[in-house]
Design a protein around this motif. Sequence first.
Motif, PDB file in Angstrom:
ATOM      1  N   ARG A   1       2.306 -11.416  -6.159  1.00 58.94           N
ATOM      2  CA  ARG A   1       1.587 -12.544  -5.214  1.00 58.94           C
ATOM      3  C   ARG A   1       1.040 -13.317  -6.460  1.00 58.94           C
ATOM      4  O   ARG A   1       0.655 -12.839  -7.527  1.00 58.94           O
ATOM      5  CB  ARG A   1       0.494 -11.747  -4.520  1.00 58.94           C
ATOM      6  CG  ARG A   1       1.046 -10.890  -3.530  1.00 58.94           C
ATOM      7  CD  ARG A   1       0.574  -9.326  -3.751  1.00 58.94           C
ATOM      8  NE  ARG A   1       1.371  -8.590  -2.765  1.00 58.94           N
ATOM      9  CZ  ARG A   1       0.523  -7.863  -1.823  1.00 58.94           C
ATOM     10  NH1 ARG A   1      -0.627  -7.973  -1.834  1.00 58.94           N
ATOM     11  NH2 ARG A   1       1.230  -7.041  -1.122  1.00 58.94           N
TER      12      ARG A   1
ATOM     13  N   ALA B   1      10.638  -6.628  -0.304  1.00 60.91           N
ATOM     14  CA  ALA B   1      10.025  -7.434  -1.810  1.00 60.91           C
ATOM     15  C   ALA B   1       9.090  -8.606  -1.338  1.00 60.91           C
ATOM     16  O   ALA B   1       8.247  -8.385  -0.308  1.00 60.91           O
ATOM     17  CB  ALA B   1      11.143  -7.916  -2.723  1.00 60.91           C
TER      18      ALA B   1
ATOM     19  N   HIS C   1      10.374  -7.959   6.216  1.00 62.42           N
ATOM     20  CA  HIS C   1      10.472  -8.572   4.858  1.00 62.42           C
ATOM     21  C   HIS C   1      10.673  -7.397   4.108  1.00 62.42           C
ATOM     22  O   HIS C   1      10.162  -6.261   4.275  1.00 62.42           O
ATOM     23  CB  HIS C   1       9.564  -9.658   4.643  1.00 62.42           C
ATOM     24  CG  HIS C   1       8.140  -8.708   4.172  1.00 62.42           C
ATOM     25  ND1 HIS C   1       6.917  -8.603   4.991  1.00 62.42           N
ATOM     26  CD2 HIS C   1       7.717  -8.318   2.937  1.00 62.42           C
ATOM     27  CE1 HIS C   1       6.062  -8.106   4.499  1.00 62.42           C
ATOM     28  NE2 HIS C   1       6.485  -7.782   3.329  1.00 62.42           N
TER      29      HIS C   1
ATOM     30  N   ASN D   1       0.720  -1.131  -0.082  1.00 63.17           N
ATOM     31  CA  ASN D   1      -0.067   0.014  -0.083  1.00 63.17           C
ATOM     32  C   ASN D   1       0.826   1.248  -0.110  1.00 63.17           C
ATOM     33  O   ASN D   1       0.301   2.320  -0.556  1.00 63.17           O
ATOM     34  CB  ASN D   1      -0.696  -0.019   1.131  1.00 63.17           C
ATOM     35  CG  ASN D   1      -1.913  -0.928   1.093  1.00 63.17           C
ATOM     36  OD1 ASN D   1      -2.277  -1.241   0.135  1.00 63.17           O
ATOM     37  ND2 ASN D   1      -2.242  -1.822   2.460  1.00 63.17           N
ATOM     38  N   THR D   2       1.900   1.186   0.657  1.00 62.86           N
ATOM     39  CA  THR D   2       2.723   2.359   0.815  1.00 62.86           C
ATOM     40  C   THR D   2       2.974   3.233  -0.367  1.00 62.86           C
ATOM     41  O   THR D   2       2.712   4.493  -0.380  1.00 62.86           O
ATOM     42  CB  THR D   2       4.193   2.300   1.370  1.00 62.86           C
ATOM     43  OG1 THR D   2       3.705   1.305   2.675  1.00 62.86           O
ATOM     44  CG2 THR D   2       4.909   3.376   1.757  1.00 62.86           C
TER      45      THR D   2
ATOM     46  N   ASP E   1       8.351  -7.868  -6.823  1.00 57.98           N
ATOM     47  CA  ASP E   1       7.755  -9.105  -6.217  1.00 57.98           C
ATOM     48  C   ASP E   1       6.212  -9.099  -6.816  1.00 57.98           C
ATOM     49  O   ASP E   1       5.708  -8.034  -7.313  1.00 57.98           O
ATOM     50  CB  ASP E   1       7.813  -9.325  -4.771  1.00 57.98           C
ATOM     51  CG  ASP E   1       7.101  -8.190  -4.207  1.00 57.98           C
ATOM     52  OD1 ASP E   1       6.887  -7.127  -4.614  1.00 57.98           O
ATOM     53  OD2 ASP E   1       6.319  -8.811  -3.139  1.00 57.98           O
TER      54      ASP E   1
ATOM     55  N   LYS F   1       5.644   0.800  11.594  1.00 53.16           N
ATOM     56  CA  LYS F   1       6.902   0.273  10.915  1.00 53.16           C
ATOM     57  C   LYS F   1       7.995   1.053  11.831  1.00 53.16           C
ATOM     58  O   LYS F   1       9.191   0.669  11.424  1.00 53.16           O
ATOM     59  CB  LYS F   1       7.053   0.874   9.430  1.00 53.16           C
ATOM     60  CG  LYS F   1       5.806   0.685   8.462  1.00 53.16           C
ATOM     61  CD  LYS F   1       6.059  -0.917   8.110  1.00 53.16           C
ATOM     62  CE  LYS F   1       4.859  -1.354   7.289  1.00 53.16           C
ATOM     63  NZ  LYS F   1       4.900  -1.038   6.003  1.00 53.16           N
TER      64      LYS F   1
HETATM   65  C1  6PG Z   1       4.174  -6.619  -1.508  1.00 55.77           C
HETATM   66  C2  6PG Z   1       5.701  -5.933  -1.338  1.00 55.77           C
HETATM   67  C3  6PG Z   1       6.139  -5.980   0.104  1.00 55.77           C
HETATM   68  C4  6PG Z   1       5.783  -4.545   0.630  1.00 55.77           C
HETATM   69  C5  6PG Z   1       5.840  -4.605   2.155  1.00 55.77           C
HETATM   70  C6  6PG Z   1       5.078  -3.320   2.562  1.00 55.77           C
HETATM   71  O1  6PG Z   1       3.979  -6.796  -2.649  1.00 55.77           O
HETATM   72  O2  6PG Z   1       3.721  -6.946  -0.454  1.00 55.77           O
HETATM   73  O3  6PG Z   1       6.443  -5.743  -2.311  1.00 55.77           O
HETATM   74  O4  6PG Z   1       7.602  -6.121   0.511  1.00 55.77           O
HETATM   75  O5  6PG Z   1       6.407  -3.520   0.297  1.00 55.77           O
HETATM   76  O6  6PG Z   1       4.967  -5.496   2.787  1.00 55.77           O
HETATM   77  O7  6PG Z   1       3.749  -3.401   2.469  1.00 55.77           O
HETATM   78  P1  6PG Z   1       2.796  -1.996   2.725  1.00 55.77           P
HETATM   79  O8  6PG Z   1       3.383  -0.822   1.934  1.00 55.77           O
HETATM   80  O9  6PG Z   1       1.550  -2.415   2.231  1.00 55.77           O
HETATM   81  O10 6PG Z   1       2.967  -1.763   4.048  1.00 55.77           O
END
Ligand code: 6PG
Length: 246
Positions: A79, A156, A154, A50-51, A77, A207
Amino acid sequence: MEMKKINGRNIYIGKTEVDLNNFLLNQLISLSCEAIKKSSKFVIALSGGNTPVFFYRYLTKEKHSIAWDKTHIFFADERILPYDDKESNYGLMKKIFFDNIPILDENIHPVKTDGGSQSAASKYEKEILNYFNLKRGQLPQFDLIMLGIGRDGHTASLFPNYVSTTDNTYLTCAVQASYIKYERVSITIPVINNARNVYFLVRGREKAEILRDILKNGNSNLPASKVKPKERKLIFILDSAAASLL
Ligand code: 6PG
């Protein structure tokens, strides 16, 4: 933007979304001009989550600042979901970002998710090798990789204690862990560390602890701590809430 150096890491802190947007846009313009001057193209890998959404939306308003015809976009990355699933990284970015900028489909390099994570990882490795004209075993050099950080450290889709389900690929890996909802594909640490520039973008109070762990306490076991592009540029771009324990 306020600048700090902690244990040799460069941190930029923005008080407002406007500060972050301006900073990121200026960085992107300058990196893209530099890359295009050198090699006639600007090759980047973006993260989901989301960030970065606020910045992708902002970029669609400032779309004329970047030479999209010379920009190639890969994914840090993905899903393993159909693209129309609301949690698909490509699906989300297409809707909010790619559909709203003048970029050709052929400049976007999504992970093909239809055959499961192992097949997706190996197809994506081939895609990267072909694009950069490399032989297996050689590393690509992205101009910029933009990453986020999860609360568990974590980055990516490289999770703490993650289990890679393929060991025959080097640039990408298939990832399964009991605590993640679906399989994923990720680029690997060697690829990230070979990029010309790596930017972490992190926002939110939730975070703050993990950033303190990575930056101040020097916890080196976390995937995000393993991002150390040698002699290249690594920066952390944070909002005040994420930086509140630094
Ligand atoms: C993904 C990411 C992952 C993400 C972090 C932060 O597809 O989930 O690339 O590494 O950058 O989990 O996620 P948020 O920005 O949603 O907190």
